[in-house]
Design an enzyme around this catalytic site. Structure first.
Site, PDB file in Angstrom:
ATOM      1  CD  GLU A  33      41.967  -8.813 -22.317  1.00 57.81           C
ATOM      2  OE1 GLU A  33      42.898  -9.107 -23.082  1.00 57.81           O
ATOM      3  OE2 GLU A  33      40.792  -8.777 -22.663  1.00 57.81           O
ATOM      4  CG  HIS A  36      36.454  -5.715 -26.852  1.00 56.21           C
ATOM      5  ND1 HIS A  36      37.005  -5.549 -25.592  1.00 56.21           N
ATOM      6  CD2 HIS A  36      36.886  -6.934 -27.270  1.00 56.21           C
ATOM      7  CE1 HIS A  36      37.716  -6.609 -25.261  1.00 56.21           C
ATOM      8  NE2 HIS A  36      37.684  -7.468 -26.272  1.00 56.21           N
ATOM      9  CG  ASN A  88      37.595  -9.455 -21.920  1.00 53.90           C
ATOM     10  OD1 ASN A  88      37.667  -9.231 -20.719  1.00 53.90           O
ATOM     11  ND2 ASN A  88      38.639  -9.533 -22.682  1.00 53.90           N
TER      12      ASN A  88
HETATM   13  P1  FAE Z   1      30.304 -11.367 -34.435  1.00 55.98           P
HETATM   14  O1  FAE Z   1      30.821 -12.426 -33.550  1.00 55.98           O
HETATM   15  O2  FAE Z   1      31.263 -10.366 -34.988  1.00 55.98           O
HETATM   16  O3  FAE Z   1      29.517 -12.074 -35.635  1.00 55.98           O
HETATM   17  C1  FAE Z   1      28.992 -11.375 -36.725  1.00 55.98           C
HETATM   18  C2  FAE Z   1      29.072 -12.245 -37.960  1.00 55.98           C
HETATM   19  O4  FAE Z   1      28.307 -11.641 -39.011  1.00 55.98           O
HETATM   20  C3  FAE Z   1      30.486 -12.405 -38.517  1.00 55.98           C
HETATM   21  O5  FAE Z   1      30.755 -13.771 -38.690  1.00 55.98           O
HETATM   22  C4  FAE Z   1      30.444 -11.652 -39.850  1.00 55.98           C
HETATM   23  O6  FAE Z   1      31.301 -12.210 -40.831  1.00 55.98           O
HETATM   24  C5  FAE Z   1      28.996 -11.770 -40.248  1.00 55.98           C
HETATM   25  N1  FAE Z   1      28.522 -10.690 -41.137  1.00 55.98           N
HETATM   26  C6  FAE Z   1      28.787  -9.375 -41.046  1.00 55.98           C
HETATM   27  N2  FAE Z   1      28.144  -8.665 -42.018  1.00 55.98           N
HETATM   28  C7  FAE Z   1      27.449  -9.619 -42.756  1.00 55.98           C
HETATM   29  C8  FAE Z   1      26.595  -9.539 -43.895  1.00 55.98           C
HETATM   30  N3  FAE Z   1      26.306  -8.361 -44.457  1.00 55.98           N
HETATM   31  N4  FAE Z   1      26.086 -10.693 -44.393  1.00 55.98           N
HETATM   32  C9  FAE Z   1      26.374 -11.882 -43.819  1.00 55.98           C
HETATM   33  N5  FAE Z   1      27.182 -12.005 -42.730  1.00 55.98           N
HETATM   34  C10 FAE Z   1      27.701 -10.884 -42.208  1.00 55.98           C
HETATM   35  O7  FAE Z   1      29.170 -10.514 -33.706  1.00 55.98           O
HETATM   36  N6  FAE Z   1      35.570 -10.771 -26.623  1.00 55.98           N
HETATM   37  C11 FAE Z   1      35.593 -11.354 -25.408  1.00 55.98           C
HETATM   38  O8  FAE Z   1      34.582 -11.341 -24.697  1.00 55.98           O
HETATM   39  N7  FAE Z   1      36.742 -11.977 -24.964  1.00 55.98           N
HETATM   40  C12 FAE Z   1      37.889 -12.002 -25.696  1.00 55.98           C
HETATM   41  O9  FAE Z   1      38.899 -12.594 -25.265  1.00 55.98           O
HETATM   42  C13 FAE Z   1      37.882 -11.365 -26.968  1.00 55.98           C
HETATM   43  N8  FAE Z   1      39.010 -11.317 -27.722  1.00 55.98           N
HETATM   44  C14 FAE Z   1      38.941 -10.796 -28.989  1.00 55.98           C
HETATM   45  C15 FAE Z   1      40.070 -10.849 -29.795  1.00 55.98           C
HETATM   46  C16 FAE Z   1      40.005 -10.404 -31.108  1.00 55.98           C
HETATM   47  C17 FAE Z   1      41.227 -10.442 -31.972  1.00 55.98           C
HETATM   48  C18 FAE Z   1      38.774  -9.914 -31.628  1.00 55.98           C
HETATM   49  C19 FAE Z   1      38.669  -9.454 -33.054  1.00 55.98           C
HETATM   50  C20 FAE Z   1      37.654  -9.855 -30.821  1.00 55.98           C
HETATM   51  C21 FAE Z   1      37.730 -10.278 -29.496  1.00 55.98           C
HETATM   52  N9  FAE Z   1      36.612 -10.248 -28.673  1.00 55.98           N
HETATM   53  C22 FAE Z   1      36.663 -10.791 -27.417  1.00 55.98           C
HETATM   54  C23 FAE Z   1      35.341  -9.634 -29.118  1.00 55.98           C
HETATM   55  C24 FAE Z   1      34.263 -10.654 -29.474  1.00 55.98           C
HETATM   56  O10 FAE Z   1      34.774 -11.643 -30.340  1.00 55.98           O
HETATM   57  C25 FAE Z   1      33.089  -9.899 -30.104  1.00 55.98           C
HETATM   58  O11 FAE Z   1      32.598  -8.977 -29.145  1.00 55.98           O
HETATM   59  C26 FAE Z   1      31.964 -10.822 -30.533  1.00 55.98           C
HETATM   60  O12 FAE Z   1      32.405 -11.755 -31.493  1.00 55.98           O
HETATM   61  C27 FAE Z   1      30.787 -10.031 -31.106  1.00 55.98           C
HETATM   62  O13 FAE Z   1      29.695 -10.912 -31.269  1.00 55.98           O
HETATM   63  P2  FAE Z   1      28.514 -10.567 -32.248  1.00 55.98           P
HETATM   64  O14 FAE Z   1      27.523 -11.644 -32.170  1.00 55.98           O
HETATM   65  O15 FAE Z   1      28.071  -9.167 -31.987  1.00 55.98           O
END
Ligand code: FAE
Length: 546
Positions: A402, A487, A525
């Site tokens: 990227e 990621h 991503n």
């Molecule tokens: P996620 O979105 O992490 O959601 C999990 C949720 O569960 C979170 O809100 C937690 O706080 C919550 N949680 C965890 N443990 C507990 C518990 N014990 N009890 C209650 N709640 C809990 O999971 N991906 C892209 O495709 N494009 C991008 O441009 C991109 N940029 C990124 C930039 C940054 C800085 C970061 C950090 C990530 C980026 N990502 C990007 C990755 C993407 O946001 C990530 O793959 C997804 O958010 C993962 O989705 P999930 O549903 O697995």
């Protein structure tokens, strides 16, 4: 109906309300954003989950996997409770903004840290991290022995903090990403459904070619093409018309004032504006923010006993609640779900989970670097925080880079890249009985394949352009940002720890729906793939298990 407002103890005094309490707070976010969402009037009337409650479905986490799951269940007529350890992020702080700016971090920026831990830690070799009040802020930089894993905390999960790059993998790579999944179904049905649900769109190429804020990306394109690499436009979940208005100065700015990492106040279509707004409209879903699930175990009368800590904004537990759920969906993200499952298996709460739990974790091959351009190649003092292009050398060199912004507000003459690589290394989570924590055995040296693959692009560009790597962004004389990932993927791999639709082996009524299903790499991503897979799995589960 109950409504609860908690005032933080941090400097900005951010408060939060339960999004489910019928406060219209998601609509408030939309109003702030200055454009419409799909949300209808709130019909749900409930506060945080009550101690002793018996609920049909409990979803742990409110990111992509959790939001897709909750929406589709609710649309099928099932009542759902979502539990989220982070805050609601629906109420402005003292500065009138919900989210802090990247260039001026405050208590809202990090999850329980007294000092920022910015991915890009140095500038001109000098450390740029600063002290902040500890608070249940939005970005968690979770340290394991060999890697720091960045994750979003709050209602919306990673969608709150991420760069919004919404990329569907090339079809020819899909077999290596999810080998047990029917690619035809994904590309004909579930990827389109995910792209539509997320509001994915492409920048207007004519605007890209002329606007100041993508000068850095045009320099990235020029250098890529002069070295023979394809430059591809990357779709995003940003409201591109809004960004044009930002550039014209007619609306409050977010991408054009460097908002990224700590939330985006206006133009980005986070889950708050898409799936979660639709969820609210169903009237069947309640969300309990600042609630953290700590245990899931079979209940004597059927279903599962779930133990939940209610947190305050210092991170302290104010109340421990025990509820019963007929079915539980683990949607806590790759790290959150893996940590829970590994601990629950090891401590005898869910002993029948199989031996695949905690395995197959990868970092999507993330590695960062910067290049120092010549003085005649400025990258611009105004840089949109939403990346919109990449260099595709996946087939030949195992790298997709990227072209990322470095939105410092001054001319840096730097090109900055986050590269996704085909790194083959996989780590494992394991329970540490001495500390009570779950460890990850990733080693920093395992990033070397990623560095080599990234060099397949940037060594060539540097040779062609007569330029060099920046050595001042990740320490003093350090080229590679090889200490982190954005990621995290894996830990409960589809068709190994679960069946081919995310049902955990060993138990009936326990499911995984998030990035932990994906075996360590998506070639691009990940969030579109996480969303599409969740759409596929929940459709099957609703048809057969409800
Ligand atoms: P996620 O979105 O992490 O959601 C999990 C949720 O569960 C979170 O809100 C937690 O706080 C919550 N949680 C965890 N443990 C507990 C518990 N014990 N009890 C209650 N709640 C809990 O999971 N991906 C892209 O495709 N494009 C991008 O441009 C991109 N940029 C990124 C930039 C940054 C800085 C970061 C950090 C990530 C980026 N990502 C990007 C990755 C993407 O946001 C990530 O793959 C997804 O958010 C993962 O989705 P999930 O549903 O697995």
């Amino acid at each position: 109906m109950s409504e609860k407002t908690e005032r933080g103890n941090g400097s900005t005094g951010v408060s939060r309300r339960t999004f489910i309490a019928g406060t219209g707070s998601i609509l408030g976010v939309a109003a702030l954003a200055g454009h419409a969402t799909t949300a209808q009037a709130a019909t749900t009337a409930a506060g945080p989950i009550a101690p002793g409650a018996h609920v049909p479905v409990l979803v742990i986490g409110t990111g992509y996997g959790g939001s897709v799951t909750a929406l589709r269940l609710a649309q099928a007529g099932v009542d759902v409770h979502m539990i989220e350890m982070g805050m609601a992020w629906d109420t402005p702080g003292a500065d009138g903004k919900i989210f802090a700016n990247t260039t001026n971090p405050d208590n809202r920026s990090f999850w329980l840290r007294t000092k920022t831990k910015q991915p890009l830690s140095n500038f001109l070799g000098f450390p740029i991290d600063r002290n902040i009040p500890s608070y249940t802020g939005i970005l968690d930089a979770e340290d394991f022995s060999g890697i720091t894993v960045y994750q979003g905390r709050g209602v919306g999960g990673g969608s709150l903090v991420n760069g919004g790059m919404a990329v569907t993998p090339k079809r020819e790579n899909f077999g290596a990403i999810l080998p047990s999944v029917n690619a035809d179904e994904m590309y004909n049905t579930y990827y389109p459904r995910a792209n539509s649900g997320l509001g994915v769109g492409l920048i207007d190429p004519a605007w890209f070619d002329t606007t100041d804020c993508y000068q850095y990306a045009r320099v990235g394109r020029k250098h890529a093409q002069r070295s023979g690499f394809p430059f591809v436009f990357v779709p995003a979940v940003y409201d591109w018309d809004y960004m044009k208005q930002e550039a014209a100065g007619t609306v409050p700015k977010s991408a054009l004032v460097a908002e990224i990492l700590y939330g985006n106040n206006y133009g980005k279509k986070s889950l708050q504006k898409t799936y979660l707004a639709q969820i609210k409209a169903t009237g069947r879903v309640t969300i309990s923010p600042l609630h953290k699930v700590t245990s899931v175990s079979p209940a004597s009368g059927g279903g599962y006993t779930v133990v939940i800590d209610q947190l305050d904004t210092t991170g302290a537990t104010t109340l421990t609640k025990t509820v019963v759920a007929d079915k539980v969906f683990f949607s806590a993200g790759s790290v959150g779900t893996s940590k829970l499952l590994v601990k629950l298996k090891a401590t005898g709460k869910l002993p029948n989970l199989n031996g695949e739990i905690g395995k197959g974790w990868g970092d999507n091959g993330n590695v960062m670097c910067g290049r120092a351009n010549h003085l005649w190649d400025p990258t611009g003092s105004l840089q949109s925080s939403i990346p919109t292009g990449g260099i595709d050398n996946w087939a030949a060199g195992g790298a997709f880079a990227e072209v990322a912004p470095l939105p410092t507000g001054i001319e840096t003459f730097a090109s900055f890249y986050l590269t996704i690589t085909k790194n083959p290394n996989r780590a494992q989570f394991s329970y540490n009985a001495a500390t009570g924590n779950v460890d990850l055995n990733w080693q920093t040296a395992w990033k070397q394949p990623s560095i080599d693959m990234a060099k397949s692009i940037f060594d060539k560009i540097n040779a062609k352009e007569g330029t060099i790597y920046r050595t001042d962004l990740f320490g003093f004389y350090k080229i590679w940002g090889d200490h982190l990932t954005y990621h995290p993927l894996g830990g409960a791999i589809l068709n190994k720890a679960t069946d081919n639709y995310g049902r955990l082996y060993g138990y009936t009524g326990l499911y995984v729906t998030d990035g932990s299903l994906i075996p360590g790499n998506t070639s691009v991503n990940p969030f579109v793939t996480i969303t599409a897979l969740a759409e596929r799995n929940i459709e099957k589960v609703i048809a057969t298990d409800f």
